[in-house]
Design a protein around this motif. Sequence first.
Motif, mmCIF file in Angstrom:
data_model
loop_
_atom_site.group_PDB
_atom_site.id
_atom_site.type_symbol
_atom_site.label_atom_id
_atom_site.label_comp_id
_atom_site.label_asym_id
_atom_site.label_seq_id
_atom_site.Cartn_x
_atom_site.Cartn_y
_atom_site.Cartn_z
ATOM 1 N N ASP A 110 4.779 -191.140 -25.042
ATOM 2 C CA ASP A 110 4.472 -190.854 -26.447
ATOM 3 C C ASP A 110 3.228 -189.959 -26.524
ATOM 4 O O ASP A 110 2.153 -190.330 -26.043
ATOM 5 C CB ASP A 110 4.229 -192.188 -27.178
ATOM 6 C CG ASP A 110 3.992 -192.001 -28.667
ATOM 7 O OD1 ASP A 110 4.792 -192.532 -29.446
ATOM 8 O OD2 ASP A 110 3.001 -191.321 -29.046
ATOM 9 N N HIS A 111 3.396 -188.813 -27.143
ATOM 10 C CA HIS A 111 2.317 -187.815 -27.186
ATOM 11 C C HIS A 111 1.070 -188.331 -27.910
ATOM 12 O O HIS A 111 -0.060 -188.090 -27.462
ATOM 13 C CB HIS A 111 2.853 -186.559 -27.889
ATOM 14 C CG HIS A 111 1.834 -185.494 -28.098
ATOM 15 N ND1 HIS A 111 1.595 -184.510 -27.170
ATOM 16 C CD2 HIS A 111 0.973 -185.256 -29.125
ATOM 17 C CE1 HIS A 111 0.646 -183.704 -27.619
ATOM 18 N NE2 HIS A 111 0.250 -184.142 -28.801
ATOM 19 N N VAL A 112 1.268 -189.017 -29.018
ATOM 20 C CA VAL A 112 0.113 -189.447 -29.827
ATOM 21 C C VAL A 112 -0.669 -190.543 -29.091
ATOM 22 O O VAL A 112 -1.893 -190.531 -29.048
ATOM 23 C CB VAL A 112 0.557 -189.927 -31.228
ATOM 24 C CG1 VAL A 112 -0.667 -190.132 -32.116
ATOM 25 C CG2 VAL A 112 1.481 -188.925 -31.866
ATOM 26 N N ALA A 114 -0.756 -190.871 -25.928
ATOM 27 C CA ALA A 114 -1.388 -190.242 -24.756
ATOM 28 C C ALA A 114 -2.721 -189.586 -25.114
ATOM 29 O O ALA A 114 -3.635 -189.551 -24.296
ATOM 30 C CB ALA A 114 -0.440 -189.220 -24.136
ATOM 31 N N HIS A 115 -2.844 -189.079 -26.348
ATOM 32 C CA HIS A 115 -4.115 -188.451 -26.744
ATOM 33 C C HIS A 115 -5.301 -189.386 -26.482
ATOM 34 O O HIS A 115 -6.380 -188.950 -26.083
ATOM 35 C CB HIS A 115 -4.090 -188.065 -28.225
ATOM 36 C CG HIS A 115 -3.735 -186.624 -28.450
ATOM 37 N ND1 HIS A 115 -4.498 -185.587 -27.947
ATOM 38 C CD2 HIS A 115 -2.706 -186.036 -29.120
ATOM 39 C CE1 HIS A 115 -3.951 -184.429 -28.302
ATOM 40 N NE2 HIS A 115 -2.853 -184.679 -29.008
ATOM 41 N N VAL A 116 -5.095 -190.683 -26.705
ATOM 42 C CA VAL A 116 -6.190 -191.649 -26.506
ATOM 43 C C VAL A 116 -6.665 -191.611 -25.046
ATOM 44 O O VAL A 116 -7.850 -191.776 -24.756
ATOM 45 C CB VAL A 116 -5.722 -193.074 -26.878
ATOM 46 C CG1 VAL A 116 -6.828 -194.088 -26.624
ATOM 47 C CG2 VAL A 116 -5.271 -193.115 -28.337
ATOM 48 N N VAL A 140 -6.925 -187.877 -34.181
ATOM 49 C CA VAL A 140 -7.023 -186.904 -35.281
ATOM 50 C C VAL A 140 -6.660 -185.526 -34.742
ATOM 51 O O VAL A 140 -7.474 -184.883 -34.080
ATOM 52 C CB VAL A 140 -8.435 -186.869 -35.914
ATOM 53 C CG1 VAL A 140 -8.490 -187.618 -37.206
ATOM 54 C CG2 VAL A 140 -9.512 -187.348 -34.964
ATOM 55 N N SER A 141 -5.441 -185.113 -35.027
ATOM 56 C CA SER A 141 -4.980 -183.835 -34.469
ATOM 57 C C SER A 141 -4.347 -182.999 -35.571
ATOM 58 O O SER A 141 -4.453 -183.332 -36.755
ATOM 59 C CB SER A 141 -3.972 -184.109 -33.348
ATOM 60 O OG SER A 141 -2.806 -184.670 -33.901
ATOM 61 N N GLY A 142 -3.657 -181.920 -35.158
ATOM 62 C CA GLY A 142 -2.988 -181.078 -36.140
ATOM 63 C C GLY A 142 -1.772 -181.773 -36.734
ATOM 64 O O GLY A 142 -1.334 -181.447 -37.835
ATOM 65 N N GLY A 309 -7.658 -181.239 -27.119
ATOM 66 C CA GLY A 309 -6.387 -180.657 -27.560
ATOM 67 C C GLY A 309 -5.259 -181.068 -26.631
ATOM 68 O O GLY A 309 -5.445 -181.893 -25.720
ATOM 69 N N ASP A 310 -4.082 -180.501 -26.865
ATOM 70 C CA ASP A 310 -2.917 -180.897 -26.063
ATOM 71 C C ASP A 310 -3.109 -180.506 -24.600
ATOM 72 O O ASP A 310 -3.524 -179.394 -24.280
ATOM 73 C CB ASP A 310 -1.657 -180.225 -26.631
ATOM 74 C CG ASP A 310 -1.281 -180.834 -27.966
ATOM 75 O OD1 ASP A 310 -1.850 -181.893 -28.318
ATOM 76 O OD2 ASP A 310 -0.432 -180.259 -28.655
ATOM 77 N N ASN A 311 -2.782 -181.452 -23.727
ATOM 78 C CA ASN A 311 -2.884 -181.219 -22.278
ATOM 79 C C ASN A 311 -1.948 -182.196 -21.594
ATOM 80 O O ASN A 311 -1.451 -183.145 -22.227
ATOM 81 C CB ASN A 311 -4.342 -181.427 -21.824
ATOM 82 C CG ASN A 311 -4.806 -182.857 -21.987
ATOM 83 O OD1 ASN A 311 -4.633 -183.687 -21.099
ATOM 84 N ND2 ASN A 311 -5.368 -183.215 -23.144
HETATM 85 ZN ZN ZN Z 1 -1.517 -183.349 -29.740
#
Ligand code: ZN
Length: 360
Positions: A110-112, A114-116, A140-142, A309-311
Motif C-alpha cells: 500500500d503506497h500510503v 509505505a510513506h510512513v 500529507v501528500s499530493g 516524496g514518492d520513492n
Molecule cells: Zn506518495
Amino acid sequence: MKVLAIESSCDETAVAIVEDGSKVLSSLIASQVAEHALFGGVVPEVAARAHLRVIQPLFTKALAEAGCTPAELDLIAVTQGPGLIGALLVGVSFAKGLAASLGKPLRPIDHVHAHVHGALLGLPAGTEIPALFPALALVVSGGHTNLYYMRSPVSFELVAATIDDACGECFDKVAKHLGLGYPGGVVIERLARAGQAARFSMPKMLAAKNKLMFSYSGLKTHVAQLYQQELAKNPAGLDPEQVADLCAAFQDEALGQLVRKLRLFFEQTQLPVKSLLVAGGVAANLRLRALLAEALPIPSYFPSLRYCGDNAAMIAALAWYEYQQQKADGRAEEPGVWDAYSRYRFELVTSASKGENRQW
Ligand code: ZN
Ligand code: KG4
C-alpha cells in the motif's frame, strides 16, 4: 534479506534495493515532473507511457548501484495502490514478471502506508524503532491527508482523512491559481518565508466541527477568490510582497489545520502515543516541522528530503516489516492484497470521519 521494490503509482518511477528494512543499497527515482509541468498537473496517460520507457533501465541501474545480482534478491515488492491505474499497471506487471522469472516471493504494498516508512528510514542513528510505538502517523501528500494510529510498524488504523482535496493537492491548486507553476508546495513555501500571514484572513476549515477529518477544497476556493479581488484592484498584477503575504497566510492555515486536528486527537482520546511520524511530500515543509514541534506533547519524526516524496525505498522497507510479521504468524505464503484501490474509497473516508472505523 534484500528486498527489491518498484513504485509507479503516480509521476515518479522508482526502484530501490533495501536490506533488512533499513539499509538502503540503492534508491533511484526517475521524475516526470518536467513532462507534466507542461500541462499544469499530472496527466495519467503521459505518466503511464513515461513509466514504460524508464522502468527496465532503472531496474538494471539499481542492481548495479547495489552491487547485487537478480539471484541475490530475496523478495520483490511493488506498489499495488492507490494511484493512477495505468501507471500502477506498469510497475505491477514488471514486478510480477520479475518475481515469476526469478522464482522469488512477491508482495503487494500500500503506497500510503509505505510513506510512513519514509519517516522511519530517515531516523537519527541509534533510534530504537520499537520504542516509537504506539505512534500517530500523518501522511500529507499530493493525493492523501491521512492520520493513522499505529500499534506497530505494520498496523494502520485510519483515524482521519480528507473529505475533499488533499493538503498537497491544495498547495498545487493554489499555486496554479496564483500562476506560480507546478508542483506548488515548494514554491509557496519559499515565497511564504518573506510574507506576512496576518495581512490576509483565511477561513479556519472545520474548526467548528469537533470531528477528526480534514478539508481543503474551501480554502483553495477562498484563496482563488481573494486573488481575483486583489487583481481587480491592481489590474497590472499583484506586487511580489502581496503574493508573498498571500502565500504565507494560505500556508499557515493549510498547515494550521493539520495541527488543530492533531490536537483534537489528543483531546478526544486517552490512547498512549509515543511519537508522531510525518510523511509524504508536504512533510518536506519546514514551517510544518516548526509548527508541530511547538504544538504537540510528543516528538515528531520526518523523512529526510529524498524519502518525503514518492520513492521505492519506503515500499521495500514496509515490505520487509510485513514479511517478517507474516513469517512470525506462519502466513509467509499468503499472496497479499492486490486491490489497486482508488484514493476515492469514500466508504473508508466517511466511516473514518464518523468515527466508525476506529478500533479503540
Ligand atoms: Zn506518495
Ligand atoms: O508524496 P508526494 O511526492 O506524492 C504523492 O504521493 O502525492 O507529494 C507531492 C506533494 C505535492 O502536492 C507537492 O506540492 C507537495 O507534496 N509538496 C509540498 C512541499 N514539497 C512538496 N507541500 C508543501 N511544502 C513543501 N515544501
